[in-house]
Design an enzyme around this catalytic site. Structure first.
Site, PDB file in Angstrom:
ATOM      1  N   VAL A   1      -0.361  11.843  -5.221  1.00 13.71           N
ATOM      2  CA  VAL A   1      -1.599  11.154  -5.625  1.00 13.71           C
ATOM      3  C   VAL A   1      -2.723  11.621  -4.700  1.00 13.71           C
ATOM      4  O   VAL A   1      -2.549  11.682  -3.476  1.00 13.71           O
ATOM      5  CB  VAL A   1      -1.424   9.621  -5.531  1.00 13.71           C
ATOM      6  CG1 VAL A   1      -2.728   8.909  -5.864  1.00 13.71           C
ATOM      7  CG2 VAL A   1      -0.310   9.164  -6.458  1.00 13.71           C
TER       8      VAL A   1
ATOM      9  N   SER B   1      -1.168   8.136   4.970  1.00 13.33           N
ATOM     10  CA  SER B   1      -1.440   7.053   5.939  1.00 13.33           C
ATOM     11  C   SER B   1      -2.260   7.603   7.105  1.00 13.33           C
ATOM     12  O   SER B   1      -3.002   6.866   7.750  1.00 13.33           O
ATOM     13  CB  SER B   1      -0.128   6.475   6.461  1.00 13.33           C
ATOM     14  OG  SER B   1       0.661   6.023   5.376  1.00 13.33           O
TER      15      SER B   1
ATOM     16  N   HIS C   1       1.985   5.480  -2.269  1.00 10.61           N
ATOM     17  CA  HIS C   1       3.190   4.640  -2.182  1.00 10.61           C
ATOM     18  C   HIS C   1       3.306   3.749  -3.425  1.00 10.61           C
ATOM     19  O   HIS C   1       4.387   3.553  -3.971  1.00 10.61           O
ATOM     20  CB  HIS C   1       3.129   3.742  -0.947  1.00 10.61           C
ATOM     21  CG  HIS C   1       3.082   4.464   0.364  1.00 10.61           C
ATOM     22  ND1 HIS C   1       1.980   4.448   1.175  1.00 10.61           N
ATOM     23  CD2 HIS C   1       4.016   5.225   1.010  1.00 10.61           C
ATOM     24  CE1 HIS C   1       2.223   5.147   2.276  1.00 10.61           C
ATOM     25  NE2 HIS C   1       3.446   5.638   2.201  1.00 10.61           N
TER      26      HIS C   1
ATOM     27  N   HIS D   1      -0.513   2.993   0.632  1.00 10.91           N
ATOM     28  CA  HIS D   1      -1.713   3.382  -0.117  1.00 10.91           C
ATOM     29  C   HIS D   1      -1.311   3.627  -1.567  1.00 10.91           C
ATOM     30  O   HIS D   1      -0.154   3.386  -1.958  1.00 10.91           O
ATOM     31  CB  HIS D   1      -2.373   4.609   0.519  1.00 10.91           C
ATOM     32  CG  HIS D   1      -1.433   5.749   0.800  1.00 10.91           C
ATOM     33  ND1 HIS D   1      -0.771   6.425  -0.212  1.00 10.91           N
ATOM     34  CD2 HIS D   1      -1.037   6.319   1.961  1.00 10.91           C
ATOM     35  CE1 HIS D   1      -0.024   7.374   0.314  1.00 10.91           C
ATOM     36  NE2 HIS D   1      -0.145   7.325   1.637  1.00 10.91           N
TER      37      HIS D   1
ATOM     38  N   ASP E   1       5.579  15.237   0.486  1.00 16.10           N
ATOM     39  CA  ASP E   1       6.410  15.735   1.586  1.00 16.10           C
ATOM     40  C   ASP E   1       7.496  16.601   0.949  1.00 16.10           C
ATOM     41  O   ASP E   1       8.661  16.205   0.856  1.00 16.10           O
ATOM     42  CB  ASP E   1       6.997  14.561   2.359  1.00 16.10           C
ATOM     43  CG  ASP E   1       5.909  13.721   2.995  1.00 16.10           C
ATOM     44  OD1 ASP E   1       5.455  14.079   4.086  1.00 16.10           O
ATOM     45  OD2 ASP E   1       5.468  12.735   2.371  1.00 16.10           O
TER      46      ASP E   1
ATOM     47  N   ALA F   1       1.787   1.205   6.091  1.00 18.67           N
ATOM     48  CA  ALA F   1       0.398   1.646   5.877  1.00 18.67           C
ATOM     49  C   ALA F   1       0.258   2.122   4.429  1.00 18.67           C
ATOM     50  O   ALA F   1      -0.206   3.233   4.154  1.00 18.67           O
ATOM     51  CB  ALA F   1      -0.012   2.720   6.882  1.00 18.67           C
TER      52      ALA F   1
END
Ligand code: AMP
Length: 277
Positions: A173, A183, A34, A31, A147, A29
């Protein structure tokens, strides 16, 4: 060279050429967050492997494993656009032997803050990350500051278990209005998305303050004023290396981290704050 799709260890070994290798582990997923990790990885090594694997081990009962967004075709297209060399996308059955016994224990740090809310999460996360390191054998691995506790735990594992990889952290971001990309944001309704903005607002409010007590008070005030759809899990100000709470007086960097449910969606965010002087 076109993108190589590796489904298992044999594919990966075939795909491994010479030069240095950077790994970007993801659950798909993909974005812009990533993509920023992938770009950083490309700057740091000759070849980039992106893993796409929704790791069942790091989801607790009642969490969103089965409904976690899976957008594999779009993920492949994004990786192609970003010049990724190999996408490693194993099936859960290829990652874990049915009779597996041994796993990584995250220790005390895995049981506090996010780990207190998600028992077993960090054990499962570290186990898959160590397996990915062993499969891909990267020189460099890139993880997001989004994270923050995960990043600290991975650094801890690499130090404690002498894992031969350089861990690189990448900044979070955000959307122009402050919402950290995730996600899980796609679960949010338009109204919930507006409510979720309180998280980054609270972090920004806290980040301007000079002492731990004032950081916590400023951030708490914003969260207390948020609509009732926001159900706070925790707001903590912690040492970036240990994730234990910092107290007055404190000088240096600390992580202001927040977790909350907005409707049915659990969101986390954090900011690094500089205290003292
Ligand atoms: P995930 O797919 O959510 O497991 O995330 C894969 C990697 O992307 C992790 O290292 C995350 O910390 C990182 N990541 C997730 N969201 C962001 C973001 N908004 N900015 C930067 N990195 C992120």
């Amino acid at each position: 060279m076109d993108l190589i799709l590796a489904r298992n260890r044999t594919d990966l070994i075939k795909a491994r050429g010479g030069g240095t290798l950077a790994l970007v582990p993801t659950m798909g997923a993909l974005h812009e967050g990533h993509r920023s990790l992938i770009r950083l990885a490309r700057d740091r090594a000759d070849h980039v492997v992106v893993s796409v694997f929704v790791n069942p081990l790091q989801f607790g009962p009642g969490e969103d494993y089965s409904r976690y967004p899976r957008t594999f075709d779009a993920d492949l297209a994004a990786c192609r656009e970003e010049g990724v060399d190999v996408v490693f996308a194993p099936a859960a059955g290829d990652m874990y032997l049915p009779d597996r016994q041994v796993s990584v224990c995250a220790g005390e740090m895995g049981r506090i803050v996010e780990g207190a809310s998600r028992p077993g999460h960090f054990d499962g996360m570290l186990t898959v990350v160590l397996k990915l390191f062993n499969l891909v054998r990267p020189d460099v691995a890139v993880f997001g500051q989004k994270d923050a506790q995960q990043l600290s735990m991975i650094r801890r594992m690499v130090a404690d278990l002498d894992v031969p990889v350089e861990v690189v952290g990448a900044p979070t971001v955000r959307e122009p209005d402050g919402l950290a990309l995730s996600s899980r944001n796609r679960y949010l309704s338009a109204g919930e998305r507006r409510v979720a903005l309180a998280l980054s607002r609270a972090l920004r409010a806290g980040a301007g303050e000079p002492t731990p007590a004032r950081v916590r008070a400023a951030a708490s005030k914003v969260l207390a004023e948020a609509p009732p759809e926001l159900e706070l899990d925790y707001l903590v100000l912690v040492d970036p290396a240990t994730f234990t709470e910092v107290s007055d007086p404190y000088e240096g960097e600390a992580v202001l981290a927040v977790a909350a449910k907005v409707g049915a969606t659990r969101l986390i965010d954090n900011m690094v704050v500089r205290l003292g002087r």
